[in-house]
Design a protein around this motif. Structure first.
Motif, PDB file in Angstrom:
ATOM      1  N   UNK A 172       0.691  -1.300   0.079  1.00  0.00           N
ATOM      2  CA  UNK A 172      -0.186   0.113  -0.054  1.00  0.00           C
ATOM      3  C   UNK A 172       0.752   1.169  -0.149  1.00  0.00           C
ATOM      4  N   UNK A 173       2.000   1.275   0.566  1.00  0.00           N
ATOM      5  CA  UNK A 173       2.992   2.338   0.489  1.00  0.00           C
ATOM      6  C   UNK A 173       3.849   2.589  -0.827  1.00  0.00           C
ATOM      7  N   UNK A 178       6.810  10.012   2.293  1.00  0.00           N
ATOM      8  CA  UNK A 178       6.950   9.488   3.613  1.00  0.00           C
ATOM      9  C   UNK A 178       5.847   9.844   4.592  1.00  0.00           C
ATOM     10  N   UNK A 179       5.308  11.193   4.468  1.00  0.00           N
ATOM     11  CA  UNK A 179       4.305  11.439   5.516  1.00  0.00           C
ATOM     12  C   UNK A 179       3.148  10.808   5.174  1.00  0.00           C
ATOM     13  N   UNK A 180       2.681  10.768   3.790  1.00  0.00           N
ATOM     14  CA  UNK A 180       1.532   9.871   3.501  1.00  0.00           C
ATOM     15  C   UNK A 180       1.551   8.570   3.840  1.00  0.00           C
ATOM     16  N   UNK A 181       2.874   7.921   3.752  1.00  0.00           N
ATOM     17  CA  UNK A 181       3.171   6.423   4.272  1.00  0.00           C
ATOM     18  C   UNK A 181       2.605   6.314   5.651  1.00  0.00           C
ATOM     19  N   UNK A 182       3.302   7.250   6.569  1.00  0.00           N
ATOM     20  CA  UNK A 182       2.737   7.182   7.881  1.00  0.00           C
ATOM     21  C   UNK A 182       1.154   7.413   8.342  1.00  0.00           C
ATOM     22  N   UNK A 183       0.447   8.123   7.435  1.00  0.00           N
ATOM     23  CA  UNK A 183      -0.849   8.736   7.503  1.00  0.00           C
ATOM     24  C   UNK A 183      -1.798   7.158   7.239  1.00  0.00           C
ATOM     25  N   UNK A 184      -1.026   6.548   5.854  1.00  0.00           N
ATOM     26  CA  UNK A 184      -1.773   5.320   5.476  1.00  0.00           C
ATOM     27  C   UNK A 184      -1.621   4.084   6.364  1.00  0.00           C
ATOM     28  N   UNK A 185      -0.401   4.098   7.026  1.00  0.00           N
ATOM     29  CA  UNK A 185      -0.316   2.896   7.825  1.00  0.00           C
ATOM     30  C   UNK A 185      -0.964   3.226   9.244  1.00  0.00           C
ATOM     31  N   UNK A 186      -1.396   4.425   9.630  1.00  0.00           N
ATOM     32  CA  UNK A 186      -2.032   4.759  10.808  1.00  0.00           C
ATOM     33  C   UNK A 186      -3.388   4.122  10.465  1.00  0.00           C
ATOM     34  N   UNK A 201       1.033  -7.132   2.713  1.00  0.00           N
ATOM     35  CA  UNK A 201       2.468  -7.163   2.127  1.00  0.00           C
ATOM     36  C   UNK A 201       3.095  -5.974   1.877  1.00  0.00           C
ATOM     37  N   UNK A 202       4.210  -5.712   2.544  1.00  0.00           N
ATOM     38  CA  UNK A 202       4.718  -4.175   2.518  1.00  0.00           C
ATOM     39  C   UNK A 202       6.362  -4.294   2.456  1.00  0.00           C
ATOM     40  N   UNK A 203       6.762  -3.105   1.303  1.00  0.00           N
ATOM     41  CA  UNK A 203       8.200  -2.809   1.169  1.00  0.00           C
ATOM     42  C   UNK A 203       8.804  -2.184   2.186  1.00  0.00           C
ATOM     43  N   UNK A 204       8.106  -1.289   2.849  1.00  0.00           N
ATOM     44  CA  UNK A 204       8.822  -0.353   3.972  1.00  0.00           C
ATOM     45  C   UNK A 204       8.870  -1.317   5.170  1.00  0.00           C
ATOM     46  N   UNK A 205       9.878  -2.123   5.566  1.00  0.00           N
ATOM     47  CA  UNK A 205      10.089  -3.167   6.349  1.00  0.00           C
ATOM     48  C   UNK A 205       9.921  -2.491   7.611  1.00  0.00           C
ATOM     49  N   UNK A 206      10.548  -1.404   7.983  1.00  0.00           N
ATOM     50  CA  UNK A 206      10.690  -0.747   9.346  1.00  0.00           C
ATOM     51  C   UNK A 206       9.446  -0.314   9.701  1.00  0.00           C
ATOM     52  N   UNK A 207       8.775   0.509   8.945  1.00  0.00           N
ATOM     53  CA  UNK A 207       7.615   1.221   9.355  1.00  0.00           C
ATOM     54  C   UNK A 207       6.624   0.090   9.450  1.00  0.00           C
ATOM     55  N   UNK A 208       6.369  -0.890   8.565  1.00  0.00           N
ATOM     56  CA  UNK A 208       5.300  -2.035   8.528  1.00  0.00           C
ATOM     57  C   UNK A 208       5.651  -2.663   9.840  1.00  0.00           C
ATOM     58  N   UNK A 209       6.636  -3.320  10.057  1.00  0.00           N
ATOM     59  CA  UNK A 209       6.647  -4.000  11.431  1.00  0.00           C
ATOM     60  C   UNK A 209       6.440  -3.002  12.800  1.00  0.00           C
ATOM     61  N   UNK A 210       6.705  -1.843  12.871  1.00  0.00           N
ATOM     62  CA  UNK A 210       6.583  -1.104  13.763  1.00  0.00           C
ATOM     63  C   UNK A 210       5.278  -0.809  13.975  1.00  0.00           C
ATOM     64  N   UNK A 211       4.304  -0.952  13.104  1.00  0.00           N
ATOM     65  CA  UNK A 211       2.802  -1.029  13.415  1.00  0.00           C
ATOM     66  C   UNK A 211       2.115  -2.200  13.640  1.00  0.00           C
ATOM     67  N   UNK A 212       2.687  -3.430  13.254  1.00  0.00           N
ATOM     68  CA  UNK A 212       2.029  -4.532  13.322  1.00  0.00           C
ATOM     69  C   UNK A 212       2.107  -5.385  14.501  1.00  0.00           C
ATOM     70  N   UNK A 213       1.307  -6.331  14.589  1.00  0.00           N
ATOM     71  CA  UNK A 213       1.243  -7.280  15.691  1.00  0.00           C
ATOM     72  C   UNK A 213       2.067  -8.473  15.441  1.00  0.00           C
TER      73      UNK A 213
END
Length: 254
Positions: A172-173, A178-186, A201-213
């Protein structure tokens, strides 16, 4: 980076159990005997290009022939039938969004609710505009004239029109600032907190894992690491292969 406030669940998520999954294209097998459990909350799958991430989501959504067994809350979902998958509560936001660019935001949302009665479809559109205020402001704008981030919001809102129990998102990102990525992941985090199971499925590994369970690492059609997302983010397999960080801690494996 959990910027979304947790809310009480408004819909019932589900558990997906995948056993011995195989899938591919024109006789070429991409996924081989894959085993995967997806629990309520937000689960992220990461991995290099060509690992089979998109193939996995397409197979689960019924868009590709697949072998093996797929269970939703313990009940089998057989065959490659996307309509049956939607009726059972699965929704996929494909890579590239696949919007109708010459149709308005509202018209795109209406297509997302094509399986429900007109009155319920109208109610769900009103709910989508409540959940995505930016889209309400652009209700009559042609989807093709919107920014990439706004188009991705339309794609997610359209998928939510089917009131899915399990929402699947493919990169999705991709292509977003970057700012829109943060908004979308939120937004994705909020959807999971409200009760919809999310598999992303996400290419932005760090940000994706930061919001995931939960997190999984897919390489060459096989899962090579699984565990709580926070532990995976600190693990060798992620830090060395994807983040380029020399610091090491024991890898989290299921």
């Amino acid at each position: 980076m959990r910027t979304a406030t947790k809310a009480q669940p408004t819909s019932l998520g589900c558990t997906m159990t995948v056993r011995s999954l195989s899938a591919g294209y024109a006789g070429f097998q991409v996924l081989r005997a894959l085993e995967l459990d997806v629990f309520p909350g937000l689960t992220v799958i990461v991995g290099p290009n060509g690992a089979g991430k998109t193939t996995l989501l397409r197979a689960l959504a019924g868009l590709l022939p697949r072998g093996g067994e797929l269970l939703l809350d313990g009940e089998p979902l057989a065959g490659a039938n996307p309509t049956a998958a939607v009726k059972r509560g699965l929704a996929l936001v494909a890579e590239g969004r696949a919007l109708f660019p010459q149709m308005t935001v509202t018209e795109n949302l209406e297509l997302g609710g094509w399986l429900v009665a007109p009155a319920e479809r109208k109610r769900r559109i009103a709910q989508a505009f409540e959940d995505f205020p930016r889209l309400k402001e652009r209700a009559q704008q042609l989807a093709g004239t919107m920014s990439g981030g706004e188009q991705q919001m339309v794609a997610v809102a359209r998928a939510m029109m089917s009131a899915p129990r399990l929402l699947m998102l493919d990169e999705p990102s991709l292509g977003l600032a970057p700012r829109m990525v943060d908004e979308l992941l939120a937004i994705v985090r909020r959807i999971a907190d409200q009760g919809t199971t999310v598999l992303m499925v996400e290419q932005n590994v760090r940000k994706a894992l930061a919001v995931a369970d939960h997190g999984h690492v897919l390489e060459r059609g096989r899962l090579v690491a699984s565990g709580p997302a926070a532990e995976l983010l600190r693990s060798d397999v992620i830090r060395n292969a994807y983040l380029g960080d020399g610091a090491a801690t024991p890898a989290a494996r299921s």
